[in-house]
Design an enzyme around this catalytic site. Sequence first.
Site, mmCIF file in Angstrom:
data_model
loop_
_atom_site.group_PDB
_atom_site.id
_atom_site.type_symbol
_atom_site.label_atom_id
_atom_site.label_comp_id
_atom_site.label_asym_id
_atom_site.label_seq_id
_atom_site.Cartn_x
_atom_site.Cartn_y
_atom_site.Cartn_z
ATOM 1 N N LYS A 186 0.825 -1.215 0.000
ATOM 2 C CA LYS A 186 0.000 0.000 0.000
ATOM 3 C C LYS A 186 0.855 1.259 0.000
ATOM 4 O O LYS A 186 0.444 2.299 -0.535
ATOM 5 C CB LYS A 186 -0.975 -0.021 1.176
ATOM 6 N N THR A 249 -3.846 5.497 3.047
ATOM 7 C CA THR A 249 -2.505 5.959 2.721
ATOM 8 C C THR A 249 -2.450 6.630 1.355
ATOM 9 O O THR A 249 -1.647 7.537 1.132
ATOM 10 C CB THR A 249 -1.515 4.770 2.764
#
Length: 332
Positions: A186, A249
Amino acid sequence: MRISVLGAGAWGTALAIQAAKAGHEVQLWGRDAAAIERMCSSRRNTAYLPDSELPPALGLTHDFARALRHADGGLAIIATPMSGLRGTLAALPETQRVLWLCKGFEAGTGRLGHEIARELRPGMRVGVLSGPSFAQEVAAGRPTALVAASDDADLARAAVDAFHGERLRVYTSADPVGVEVGGAVKNVMAIAVGVCDGLSGSAPDAPGLNARAALITRGLAEMLRLGLALGARTETFMGLSGLGDLVLTATGDLSRNRRVGLMLAQGLALQQILQQLGHVAEGVYSAPTVLARARAAGVEMPITEAMVALLEGRLLAAQAVDVLMGREARAE
């Protein structure tokens, strides 16, 4: 519960604050004696969380042996960057119960956290605590949900006992591989989405919200492919440590990895970006290792490949987008 948090950065401090407020006996260890002394006097971690006051019950120490003694029979939480996980694990007794917060593949070896632990401490009870969480919000007591993953169900439950509360929910998982892959990949995808958003509006045909949605979705597909190749479970990537952490994120303004992408889109040099950030952006360091691990597993990861080329200076930001959009059509 007796808890030692090993690493006084933003994330370690935030969890130590919450555990101390929950009534546990918590020691926060940092290697910088001067920084710990300042925290003792000001009752704030001014370097990382200047707006959050440290509870009176939270102990602080720069004595590693003292922190280990405190964790005996309780929990040790490793809150170092990924580069510090191996050394910290090696310094712990094999009887210690351990959870780590760091996300990524180890540079050089390409190993995930559980693989490092298996190599160094095969009998140790270990796990990972992950999920969509900015340290500033956790320290402030804003609602957050995490996942504790371990092959040891009792250890995962201990993480719930340590941190679960009114504002911090902790779920359990028996898939540490999937949780760790999600946490590693991620960060790379967040850089890509930052690049996309940074280029938006610069020209009539510049990427926009459509491109952002496509990147997040295809980034999740890359994460899933690599995870399955390494033995993870599909459903893990639909949860907090997969889709949840990816969305946070990639889109949250507090994300350092997203900020790297935004600044790369502005044409700034990587070294200049890292100097401005002042803190670790794990995606920068883990991207080449993610790609190497994917290639070794025979997994195609075109977004990751484009980000590595961009970070290494072989592509400009706009060229990276063109490379991805120019790929041949295929079934989803």
